[in-house]
Design a protein around this motif. Structure first.
Motif, short mmCIF file in Angstrom:
data_model
loop_
_atom_site.label_atom_id
_atom_site.label_comp_id
_atom_site.label_asym_id
_atom_site.label_seq_id
_atom_site.Cartn_x
_atom_site.Cartn_y
_atom_site.Cartn_z
N ASP A 60 0.81 -1.22 0.00
CA ASP A 60 0.00 0.00 0.00
C ASP A 60 0.85 1.27 0.00
O ASP A 60 0.32 2.38 0.03
N TRP A 61 2.17 1.14 -0.05
CA TRP A 61 3.04 2.32 -0.10
C TRP A 61 2.99 2.91 -1.50
O TRP A 61 2.98 2.18 -2.50
N ALA A 62 2.97 4.22 -1.58
CA ALA A 62 2.99 4.89 -2.87
C ALA A 62 4.24 4.49 -3.65
O ALA A 62 5.34 4.44 -3.09
N GLY A 63 4.07 4.16 -4.92
CA GLY A 63 5.19 3.80 -5.77
C GLY A 63 5.54 2.33 -5.76
O GLY A 63 6.42 1.91 -6.52
N PHE A 64 4.86 1.52 -4.94
CA PHE A 64 5.23 0.10 -4.83
C PHE A 64 5.11 -0.61 -6.18
O PHE A 64 6.06 -1.27 -6.63
N GLU A 65 3.98 -0.48 -6.83
CA GLU A 65 3.77 -1.16 -8.11
C GLU A 65 4.70 -0.63 -9.19
O GLU A 65 5.21 -1.38 -10.02
N ASP A 66 4.93 0.68 -9.18
CA ASP A 66 5.76 1.29 -10.22
C ASP A 66 7.24 0.94 -10.06
O ASP A 66 7.96 0.80 -11.05
N GLU A 67 7.70 0.83 -8.82
CA GLU A 67 9.14 0.71 -8.58
C GLU A 67 9.63 -0.71 -8.33
O GLU A 67 10.82 -0.99 -8.51
N LEU A 68 8.75 -1.63 -7.91
CA LEU A 68 9.24 -2.93 -7.46
C LEU A 68 10.00 -3.67 -8.55
O LEU A 68 11.08 -4.21 -8.30
N GLY A 69 9.46 -3.71 -9.75
CA GLY A 69 10.15 -4.41 -10.83
C GLY A 69 11.52 -3.83 -11.11
O GLY A 69 12.50 -4.57 -11.30
N LYS A 70 11.61 -2.50 -11.11
CA LYS A 70 12.89 -1.84 -11.33
C LYS A 70 13.85 -2.13 -10.18
O LYS A 70 15.04 -2.35 -10.39
N HIS A 71 13.33 -2.13 -8.96
CA HIS A 71 14.17 -2.42 -7.80
C HIS A 71 14.75 -3.84 -7.88
O HIS A 71 15.93 -4.05 -7.54
N ILE A 72 13.94 -4.78 -8.32
CA ILE A 72 14.43 -6.16 -8.44
C ILE A 72 15.55 -6.23 -9.46
O ILE A 72 16.60 -6.86 -9.22
N SER A 73 15.36 -5.58 -10.61
CA SER A 73 16.39 -5.60 -11.65
C SER A 73 17.68 -4.94 -11.16
O SER A 73 18.79 -5.45 -11.41
N LEU A 74 17.56 -3.82 -10.47
CA LEU A 74 18.74 -3.12 -9.96
C LEU A 74 19.42 -3.92 -8.85
O LEU A 74 20.67 -4.01 -8.79
#
Length: 295
Positions: free
Chosen positions: A271-285
């Motif tokens: 429920d944190w803002a940006g979770f859906e947008d950033e998670l995939g990028k975070h995993i790749s990084l």
């Protein structure tokens, strides 16, 4: 912005004010305002921390300062190079042309190399032109880890832990107010981009801050002011993410296959803002960082 401010300007400690921005991205409606500009009223004047994403936001911050005090602007701190935090410098210099603006030396170098113009363009694009008129006015005095400076009768202590959210991140302690500006090293209920950051660096920095910096009031770069629970939540997110990705990497699983397992481990942050947008990028990084650490 005026409607947001009606309920978001807050006193977080004696003579310390934070304008809590919305947890979103730059839009025409918010004119790029989404960080937490703050100001401290000292004996002789005012210190502003992170005056926001545009000249319009900076002017808004100054209007709020004027509602509280008529004391002059003594200094500005920029916590890192991302323009949503510092392009409001322009408004500060408009009223105080000689005001010192402090930041990490790597931020001064990045702005000199063109980072400001890049962020101006990004904000104009994201707001459909609502931030037009903003120009890059960068910091002019560098501060690094361990530096201490007195302004307006208050001491400010600087902490820099290397690459965290960026290479330029500062935390700023005000011991006389039992206060710590976390900046984007840790945010409250917002997942931030890590394109310039380090997951292991973030974990190390937040662990060190927990051990080394006495404070009771913690102001994040985004989200509500609180206490050490902000740091603890961020430590949990980054630790679980990085350790899970590293373990799956060792199993030979590709980054694009990891998301369901990592998301399940981090369901408490969904429920944190940006979770859906950033998670995939975070995993790749994080995958790239784990891969580098393995060699």
């Amino acid at each position: 912005i005026a409607a947001i401010l009606k309920e978001e300007l807050g006193v977080v400690a004696e003579d310390v004010y934070v304008i809590h921005g919305p947890l979103g991205v730059p839009t025409p409606e918010n004119q790029g305002f989404m960080n937490n500009p703050a100001f401290v009223v000292g004996e002789d004047g005012v210190v502003v921390v992170d005056p926001g994403a545009s000249v319009q936001t900076g002017e808004m911050v100054l209007r709020q300062v004027a509602k509280v005090t008529g004391k002059p602007l003594l200094a500005v701190f920029n916590t890192h190079v991302h323009g949503d935090h510092w392009l409001g410098n322009q408004a500060m210099r408009d009223i105080a042309p000689e005001v010192p603006i402090y930041a990490h030396p790597k931020m001064l170098a990045a702005v000199e190399a063109g980072a400001g113009e890049e962020w101006v363009a990004r904000m104009v694009s994201g707001t459909d032109g609502a931030t037009e008129g903003t120009v890059s006015v960068g910091p002019n005095i560098s501060l690094d880890h361990g530096d201490e400076i007195e302004i307006g009768g208050l001491e400010y202590r600087i902490f820099h832990y290397g690459q965290v959210h960026t290479h330029t991140d500062l935390m700023i302690q005000v011991p006389g107010k039992e206060l710590l500006f976390l900046a984007d090293n840790a945010n409250n209920k917002r997942i931030v981009r890590m394109d310039d950051g380090s997951f292991s660096g973030t974990i190390a920095a937040l662990t060190a801050a927990r051990e080394q910096i006495p404070a009771k009031v913690l102001v994040p770069g985004h989200g509500k002011t609180g206490g050490w629970e902000i740091v603890d939540a961020n430590l949990e997110y980054f630790t679980v993410l990085y350790e899970t990705v590293a373990a799956l990497y060792e199993e030979g699983i590709s980054d694009f296959e990891m998301k369901p397992k990592v998301a399940g481990k981090l369901s408490g942050f969904s429920d944190w803002a940006g979770f859906e947008d950033e998670l995939g990028k975070h995993i790749s990084l994080a995958y790239l960082e784990a891969e580098e650490a393995a060699f």
